[in-house]
Design an enzyme around this catalytic site. Sequence first.
Site, PDB file in Angstrom:
ATOM      1  NE  ARG A 282      -3.658  -2.371  -0.187  1.00  0.00           N
ATOM      2  CZ  ARG A 282      -3.343  -3.444  -0.907  1.00  0.00           C
ATOM      3  NH1 ARG A 282      -2.240  -3.482  -1.633  1.00  0.00           N
ATOM      4  NH2 ARG A 282      -4.141  -4.493  -0.930  1.00  0.00           N
TER       5      ARG A 282
ATOM      6  CB  SER B 201      -9.588  -1.098   2.834  1.00  0.00           C
ATOM      7  OG  SER B 201     -10.100  -2.244   2.192  1.00  0.00           O
TER       8      SER B 201
ATOM      9  CD  GLU C 131      -5.864   0.159   2.042  1.00  0.00           C
ATOM     10  OE1 GLU C 131      -6.491  -0.044   0.988  1.00  0.00           O
ATOM     11  OE2 GLU C 131      -5.512  -0.762   2.813  1.00  0.00           O
TER      12      GLU C 131
END
Length: 302
Positions: free
Chosen positions: A168, A217, A287
Amino acid sequence: MNLPIVKGEYRKDYNLKHLTWFKVGGNAEIFFKPVDSEDLASFLVQNKQKLPITTFGAGSNIIIRDGGIEGVTIKLGQNFSNIDFTDDGHLIVGSSCLNFSLAKFCQVNAISGFEFLVGIPGTIGGGVAMNAGAYGCEFKDILVRIEAIDFAGNFRTFTNEEIGFKYRGNNLPKDLIILKAVFKVNKGNSEDILARMNEINAARSSTQPIKERTGGSTFANPEGFKSWQLIDKAGLRGYRIGDASISELHCNFMINNGNATAKELEDLGNFVQQKVFEDSGIKLNWEIKRIGKVSSRGLTTG
C-alpha cells in the site's frame, strides 16, 4: 493571489464534497483542471513551487477535512484518461482512467492480469501511488513504468524497480504527479476474463457495503492479520460517532449514514485504532488518506 496563466479552468472556494465517495469535507481554496500535460507543466513552472499543491483523483479513498484545502488542488480530467498501445506492445494508460474502465478494456481486448481492478475503486494514478491490490494481485505485478511530472514542472519517468513498491505504498518523491502508467500485456480469453471479473464483483457485493457512502478499506492489513477481524474482535462492528459508523457488513469500512462530517469519520477511525491497540496490542495504519485543514469548530488528531 496571482495565479499562473493557463489554458485550463480555475475555480475559487470550490466545493470538493460532491467529488468524494464519503460526501464530506471542506472547499478547495483554488481548484485547477489542466487541459493537458503541457498546460499542467506551464502551471507548475510558473508557480515556482510557491503555492501549495494537492492532487485529487476519484475521491474514493480519501477524507477531506472540514476546513478544506489550502493552495491549489489539481484534478486531472478526461483528457488524462486515454488507453492506448505503445509501439513495443505495452498498454499506456492516463492516470485519471478509472480502474474499472481499464479492467473492462482489457476484458474486451482479451488481455489478462487486470481482472482484479474491477474490485478496486478509484483511478490508475491513485492505484499506482498506493500499490492498490485485491484478490491476490497488486499494481506492482502488472506495471512496467510511469510517466510523471514533478512540482517544478520537470517530466520524469520511473521504472517498476525505481518506484520501490511496498504494501500500500511506494518510495516515489512526494512532489510528483503521475500522468501515465505503462503496463505489461498478457493475452488471455475474453470469456474467462469476464467470468473472473464477475466472480470478483459477486464477492464484493456480498461482503462489502459498496452501495453506501464509504471510502473503501479504512486500514491496511497488519502483517499476518486482517484489519476487519481485529476491529470485530474489539467489539466495534456497527460502532457509531455521530452519523459516521463502522459497517455491519465489513468492519474495515466506515460509512457516512447521511450527514456525517469529516471530523466524525476521522474521529471514528482514530477511536478504532485506539481500541484495537488496547484489545490486541496491534496498531492499525490508515489506508484512507486524510488531507486538508481541521475545521476551527473542532480539532482532530492523526
